[in-house]
Write an enzyme that holds these catalytic residues in place. Structure first.
Site, mmCIF file in Angstrom:
data_model
loop_
_atom_site.group_PDB
_atom_site.id
_atom_site.type_symbol
_atom_site.label_atom_id
_atom_site.label_comp_id
_atom_site.label_asym_id
_atom_site.label_seq_id
_atom_site.Cartn_x
_atom_site.Cartn_y
_atom_site.Cartn_z
ATOM 1 N N HIS A 99 0.460 -1.400 -0.264
ATOM 2 C CA HIS A 99 0.298 -0.101 0.093
ATOM 3 C C HIS A 99 0.861 1.182 -0.489
ATOM 4 O O HIS A 99 0.089 2.024 -0.171
ATOM 5 C CB HIS A 99 -0.862 0.090 0.690
ATOM 6 C CG HIS A 99 -2.173 0.757 0.846
ATOM 7 N ND1 HIS A 99 -3.181 0.679 1.901
ATOM 8 C CD2 HIS A 99 -2.474 1.304 -0.314
ATOM 9 C CE1 HIS A 99 -4.627 0.998 0.742
ATOM 10 N NE2 HIS A 99 -4.284 2.032 -0.038
ATOM 11 N N ASP A 122 -10.371 -0.427 4.299
ATOM 12 C CA ASP A 122 -8.479 -0.957 4.579
ATOM 13 C C ASP A 122 -9.348 -1.406 5.353
ATOM 14 O O ASP A 122 -9.584 -0.506 6.414
ATOM 15 C CB ASP A 122 -7.519 -0.160 4.335
ATOM 16 C CG ASP A 122 -6.495 -0.109 3.781
ATOM 17 O OD1 ASP A 122 -6.010 -0.874 5.333
ATOM 18 O OD2 ASP A 122 -5.772 -0.280 3.823
ATOM 19 N N HIS A 124 -6.868 -1.224 7.802
ATOM 20 C CA HIS A 124 -5.977 0.441 8.647
ATOM 21 C C HIS A 124 -6.261 1.559 8.273
ATOM 22 O O HIS A 124 -6.588 1.602 7.587
ATOM 23 C CB HIS A 124 -4.199 -0.424 8.434
ATOM 24 C CG HIS A 124 -3.734 -1.786 8.431
ATOM 25 N ND1 HIS A 124 -3.900 -2.613 7.298
ATOM 26 C CD2 HIS A 124 -3.540 -2.407 9.648
ATOM 27 C CE1 HIS A 124 -3.926 -3.805 8.268
ATOM 28 N NE2 HIS A 124 -3.662 -3.847 9.320
ATOM 29 N N ASP A 126 -3.278 3.829 8.190
ATOM 30 C CA ASP A 126 -2.187 3.778 7.346
ATOM 31 C C ASP A 126 -1.810 5.349 7.847
ATOM 32 O O ASP A 126 -1.605 6.168 6.308
ATOM 33 C CB ASP A 126 -2.669 3.459 5.687
ATOM 34 C CG ASP A 126 -2.129 2.456 5.433
ATOM 35 O OD1 ASP A 126 -2.199 1.430 5.919
ATOM 36 O OD2 ASP A 126 -2.692 1.723 4.062
ATOM 37 N N HIS A 139 4.751 1.565 4.572
ATOM 38 C CA HIS A 139 2.526 0.681 3.590
ATOM 39 C C HIS A 139 1.957 1.240 4.985
ATOM 40 O O HIS A 139 0.495 1.366 4.380
ATOM 41 C CB HIS A 139 2.807 -0.889 3.703
ATOM 42 C CG HIS A 139 3.048 -1.389 4.768
ATOM 43 N ND1 HIS A 139 2.233 -2.863 4.235
ATOM 44 C CD2 HIS A 139 2.868 -1.673 5.570
ATOM 45 C CE1 HIS A 139 2.332 -3.282 5.080
ATOM 46 N NE2 HIS A 139 2.679 -2.720 6.125
ATOM 47 N N ASP A 226 -7.306 -1.950 -0.582
ATOM 48 C CA ASP A 226 -6.555 -3.256 -0.201
ATOM 49 C C ASP A 226 -7.385 -4.051 0.423
ATOM 50 O O ASP A 226 -8.202 -3.951 1.216
ATOM 51 C CB ASP A 226 -5.864 -2.311 1.735
ATOM 52 C CG ASP A 226 -4.668 -3.185 2.238
ATOM 53 O OD1 ASP A 226 -4.816 -4.329 1.780
ATOM 54 O OD2 ASP A 226 -3.881 -2.927 2.699
ATOM 55 N N ASP A 228 -6.628 -6.392 2.558
ATOM 56 C CA ASP A 228 -6.850 -6.784 3.631
ATOM 57 C C ASP A 228 -8.259 -6.362 4.691
ATOM 58 O O ASP A 228 -8.243 -6.615 5.539
ATOM 59 C CB ASP A 228 -6.158 -6.564 4.598
ATOM 60 C CG ASP A 228 -5.161 -4.978 4.890
ATOM 61 O OD1 ASP A 228 -6.116 -4.912 4.846
ATOM 62 O OD2 ASP A 228 -3.840 -5.056 5.084
ATOM 63 N N GLU A 271 -1.951 -5.211 -1.872
ATOM 64 C CA GLU A 271 -1.725 -5.776 -1.294
ATOM 65 C C GLU A 271 -1.925 -7.430 -1.593
ATOM 66 O O GLU A 271 -2.487 -8.392 -0.246
ATOM 67 C CB GLU A 271 -2.123 -5.458 0.537
ATOM 68 C CG GLU A 271 -1.527 -3.877 0.905
ATOM 69 C CD GLU A 271 -0.581 -4.092 1.121
ATOM 70 O OE1 GLU A 271 0.262 -5.204 1.223
ATOM 71 O OE2 GLU A 271 0.223 -3.007 2.049
#
Length: 299
Positions: A99, A122, A124, A126, A139, A226, A228, A271
């Site tokens: 990412h 996402d 996260h 980030d 990332h 992303d 994830d 990712e």
């Protein structure tokens, strides 16, 4: 949706420390992205992969940030390629790669808009910086960098900052935030839909609210997805899986609603790590979601 579409591979695996995500663009192509979008009658140009430098292991790291020099150079290469495609009037579809490539994507895109909106799909935020990151993995920093917060070699790519404004960001699916990220979200007033909100409100309401929040004030919207963000059961081939994520069905609904809103002007899917995957399942999920984003329907 812009029917002129340029696919740009960004085989970056330097923003973190798990190998294999550099093969993500190849896995997504193998899963049939070009053929899928051609069936939807898009004019597809696959530009191949941008150059990502390899780190010199003999060179001493001068920063807490992992592979800073190479990540900055690779993102600068990506930014120039993306900038060129937007200048041609084409929709940039970037496939990664970790990412950290969002740093280059947004650097190349944001200069073309007065108020670029960002949907960050996402697990996260980030939003880490060198001082808040437990790992030094870049990332986990691209959204902060794009806000002009971070190392000067990253925030100044394409010679301007910030790329985006906090009031033009919507994070969807967050369930793993570091303390520094939580503070930045509060300080900047960034709109976040955690899994708690998604479970309580439902994905339909979350996407509709996000569209309403961005539509009138933004002259373009970038989707940064992303894999994830999805639950590991549906997308196992990612470097930092977090249990309790969005389902495959919820994610298709989200993409279909964004397609109906006709507001996405650029996108990246990141990712995908085929080394950690099961029979290229995660790349196939990414391709399926792209199909929904670009208007694929059952009827």
């Amino acid at each position: 949706m812009n029917r002129q579409l340029s696919i740009i591979g960004a085989p970056m695996d330097l923003g973190q420390n798990r190998r294999g995500v550099d093969m993500g663009p190849s896995a997504i192509r193998y899963a049939g992205i070009v053929e899928r979008l051609e069936q939807l009658e898009y004019d597809i140009e696959d530009l191949g992969d941008v150059a990502i430098p390899r780190p010199d292991r003999k060179e001493e790291q001068k920063s807490h940030l992992r592979n800073l020099k190479e990540v900055a150079e690779g993102n600068a290469n990506l930014a120039r390629t993306v900038d060129d495609e937007v200048n041609k009037g084409r929709f940039p579809l970037i496939i990664g790669g970790d990412h950290s490539i969002a740093i280059g994507s947004l650097a190349g895109i944001a200069k073309h808009y007065n108020q670029l909106g960002v949907i960050w799909y996402d697990a996260h935020g980030d939003l880490n910086t060198e001082s808040t990151s437990p790992s030094g993995n870049i990332h986990g920093m691209p959204l902060a960098v794009s806000l002009g917060i971070g190392h000067e070699e990253l925030v100044n790519i394409e010679s301007y900052q910030p790329k985006i404004k906090p009031e033009n960001i919507v994070i969807i699916g967050a369930r793993s935030l570091d303390d520094g990220e939580k503070e930045l979200i509060q300080d900047k007033g960034i709109k976040v839909y955690t899994m708690h909100e998604i479970d309580r409100m439902g994905m339909t309401s979350v996407i509709q609210e996000s569209v309403d929040y961005l539509q009138d004030k933004c002259d373009g919207v970038h989707l940064s997805l992303d894999l994830d963000g999805l639950d590991p059961q549906d997308a196992p081939g990612v470097g930092t899986p977090v249990m309790g994520g969005m389902s495959y069905r919820e994610s298709h609904l989200a993409m279909e609603m964004l397609a109906e809103a006709d507001m996405i002007t650029s996108a990246e899917f990141v990712e995908v790590n085929p080394i950690l995957d099961e029979k290229n399942k995660t790349a196939s999920v990414a391709v399926g979601l792209m199909g929904s984003l670009f208007g694929e329907k059952l009827k």
